[in-house]
Design a protein around this motif. Structure first.
Motif, short mmCIF file in Angstrom:
data_model
loop_
_atom_site.label_atom_id
_atom_site.label_comp_id
_atom_site.label_asym_id
_atom_site.label_seq_id
_atom_site.Cartn_x
_atom_site.Cartn_y
_atom_site.Cartn_z
N ASP A 164 5.37 -5.12 24.05
CA ASP A 164 5.80 -4.55 25.32
C ASP A 164 5.86 -2.92 25.47
O ASP A 164 5.51 -2.49 26.64
CB ASP A 164 7.34 -4.67 25.54
N LEU A 165 5.88 -2.19 24.27
CA LEU A 165 5.62 -0.84 24.27
C LEU A 165 4.33 -0.44 24.58
O LEU A 165 3.84 0.37 25.29
CB LEU A 165 6.06 -0.28 22.92
N LYS A 166 3.14 -1.17 24.14
CA LYS A 166 1.75 -1.21 24.56
C LYS A 166 1.65 -1.43 25.87
O LYS A 166 0.77 -0.60 26.49
CB LYS A 166 1.04 -2.03 23.64
N LYS A 167 2.23 -2.18 26.48
CA LYS A 167 2.10 -2.47 28.01
C LYS A 167 2.37 -1.23 28.91
O LYS A 167 1.82 -0.97 29.87
CB LYS A 167 2.95 -3.68 28.45
N CYS A 168 3.25 -0.63 28.18
CA CYS A 168 3.84 0.54 28.99
C CYS A 168 2.72 1.68 29.16
O CYS A 168 2.68 2.61 30.11
CB CYS A 168 4.95 1.27 28.48
N THR A 169 1.51 1.75 28.60
CA THR A 169 0.47 2.44 28.65
C THR A 169 -0.68 1.79 29.06
O THR A 169 -1.88 2.43 28.89
CB THR A 169 0.31 3.44 27.10
N ASP A 170 -0.57 0.66 29.42
CA ASP A 170 -1.78 -0.07 29.93
C ASP A 170 -2.06 0.40 31.40
O ASP A 170 -1.42 0.47 32.33
CB ASP A 170 -1.36 -1.61 30.16
N VAL A 171 -3.32 0.69 31.50
CA VAL A 171 -4.10 1.35 32.72
C VAL A 171 -3.61 0.67 33.97
O VAL A 171 -3.29 1.05 34.99
CB VAL A 171 -5.26 1.95 32.69
N SER A 172 -3.98 -0.66 33.87
CA SER A 172 -3.92 -1.64 34.97
C SER A 172 -2.43 -1.87 35.41
O SER A 172 -2.45 -1.81 36.76
CB SER A 172 -4.53 -3.01 34.49
N ILE A 173 -1.44 -1.57 34.66
CA ILE A 173 0.03 -1.89 34.90
C ILE A 173 0.43 -0.43 35.60
O ILE A 173 0.87 -0.38 36.73
CB ILE A 173 0.76 -2.13 33.71
N LEU A 174 -0.21 0.61 34.98
CA LEU A 174 0.18 1.94 35.70
C LEU A 174 -0.23 2.14 37.12
O LEU A 174 0.33 2.62 37.89
CB LEU A 174 -0.33 3.21 34.72
N LYS A 175 -1.55 1.70 37.19
CA LYS A 175 -2.18 1.68 38.54
C LYS A 175 -1.39 0.95 39.62
O LYS A 175 -1.05 1.36 40.90
CB LYS A 175 -3.66 0.91 38.67
N LYS A 176 -0.73 -0.14 39.15
CA LYS A 176 0.14 -0.95 40.16
C LYS A 176 1.21 -0.26 40.79
O LYS A 176 1.68 -0.37 42.04
CB LYS A 176 0.59 -2.39 39.68
N PHE A 177 1.77 0.49 39.92
CA PHE A 177 3.02 1.56 40.20
C PHE A 177 2.67 2.83 40.67
O PHE A 177 3.75 3.57 41.06
CB PHE A 177 4.00 1.38 39.46
N ALA A 178 1.30 3.23 40.38
CA ALA A 178 1.14 4.66 40.66
C ALA A 178 1.65 5.11 42.06
O ALA A 178 2.11 6.09 42.25
CB ALA A 178 -0.27 4.92 40.52
N PHE A 179 1.16 4.60 43.31
CA PHE A 179 1.32 4.73 44.80
C PHE A 179 3.01 4.86 44.90
O PHE A 179 3.55 5.80 45.53
CB PHE A 179 0.65 3.92 45.61
N ILE A 180 3.59 3.88 44.52
CA ILE A 180 5.06 3.71 44.69
C ILE A 180 5.86 4.93 43.88
O ILE A 180 6.78 5.44 44.52
CB ILE A 180 5.53 2.51 44.37
#
Length: 339
Positions: free
Chosen positions: A66-82
């Motif tokens: 789960d810690l590695k998921k925190c730096t996953d670019v695809s996940i970061l992009k999902k919440f970037a605008f919000i």
């Protein structure tokens, strides 16, 4: 399911903290007319700490996976605008309290019920019933009375058109981003700490960009301004605790109680203003604030009671009278035997 004692403790903690948060913003300014620290630095530091909190929670719950998921670019992009929109809302909140006092800001923030209802009607076609519209109109009237009476009374209350405008823009932003965030959380299947940290990353980055532009290129490159112990209290006991307490309240209760907690916080902020921040008690202003509280609670409860059956229908339903059913059944059997 959490026990009643835990739910009550969570509700009380969130209510008190929410009231303190708005008062902290004003208290942290000290005797200065405007804050000596930079608004952007407070938001940036608070959200950066929240990123690390999210990483810690992710590691505690799911280990390195789960810690590695925190730096996953695809996940970061999902919440970037919000996260960016949330940061803009924080900026408007902090700037508004430079022009209006904390109690006024807290009362005006209750207009989110009205804004949310209008957005739902315009976007989703979801309408309110007649009773709910009248409750919303009562809320609007109470807020208007609070502002007008407070301005007429003068005293230690602080008002300005710019401050009120900033506060109302903050409300609109909060309502809009809440809808976006809810949809994003439901569509994403990752654990909550991963979603939380991803949201906070863009939140922190946006506030950092704002700090560079406003206090760097458009200022004198004094990015943090003058920080004091009060500023540290604002960051940790204000922004960070608000985030953690809100999430815990939603976990053990629900959004309805969160909204009630925010409404009750109006009175606590007003008394904090009177007791700790040099304000003077005024019965007319207090009554206006209390009207807003009652209207907000009534509206929230009317939404939660939407599926309740009619009491009259219950009274006419034979199922609610088992003794009568038993006696009638026995009498019918005796008649059949007599025939």
């Amino acid at each position: 399911m959490a026990s009643v004692q835990i739910q009550a403790a969570a509700f009380l903690a969130v209510t008190v903290q929410r009231a303190c948060h708005n008062s902290f913003i004003q208290w942290a300014k000290g005797d200065a007319g405007k804050a000596q620290y930079t608004v952007s630095s407070v938001i940036f530091v608070a959200q950066t700490v929240c990123v690390f909190v999210g990483w810690f929670l992710a590691y505690s719950g799911g280990g390195m996976v789960d810690l590695k998921k925190c730096t996953d670019v695809s996940i970061l992009k999902k919440f970037a605008f919000i996260g960016m929109i949330y940061a803009v809302g924080d900026i408007f909140e902090m700037e508004s309290v430079n022009y209006i006092d904390a109690s006024t800001y807290t009362v005006l923030s209750q207009s989110k019920l009205i804004v949310t209802a209008l957005m739902m009607w315009a976007i989703d076609g979801t309408s309110q019933n007649l009773m709910q519209w009248f409750i919303l109109f009562t809320t609007s009237s109470g807020m208007m009375e609070y502002v007008l009476v407070g301005k007429a009374k003068g005293g230690a209350m602080t008002f300005s058109v710019l401050g009120i405008s900033l506060a109302l823009v903050k409300v609109v932003i909060s309502c809009y981003v809440a809808v976006l965030n809810q949809k994003a959380l439901k569509k994403d299947s990752n654990p909550f700490p991963v979603q939380f940290s991803a949201l906070k990353v863009s939140w922190a980055v946006t506030s950092f960009v704002y700090m560079i532009v406003k206090d760097g290129f458009m200022g004198d490159w004094d990015l943090f301004g003058v920080w004091s112990s009060r500023t540290m209290v604002l960051v940790f006991a204000g922004f960070i605790l608000k985030t953690l307490f809100n999430q815990y309240l939603l976990k053990v209760l629900d959004a309805i109680w969160k909204n009630i907690s925010e409404a009750v916080g109006v009175i606590l902020v007003y008394f904090a203003k009177v007791v700790f921040l040099g304000g003077s008690f005024d019965a007319a202003v207090f009554n206006a604030a209390f009207t807003v509280i009652l209207a907000c609670i009534a509206y929230v409860l009317s939404k939660s009671a939407g599926g309740k059956k009619s009491d009259v229908g219950d009274e006419l339903n034979p199922v609610h009278y088992p003794e009568l059913q038993t006696s009638l059944l026995a009498a019918t059997r005796r008649r059949i035997r007599g025939c």
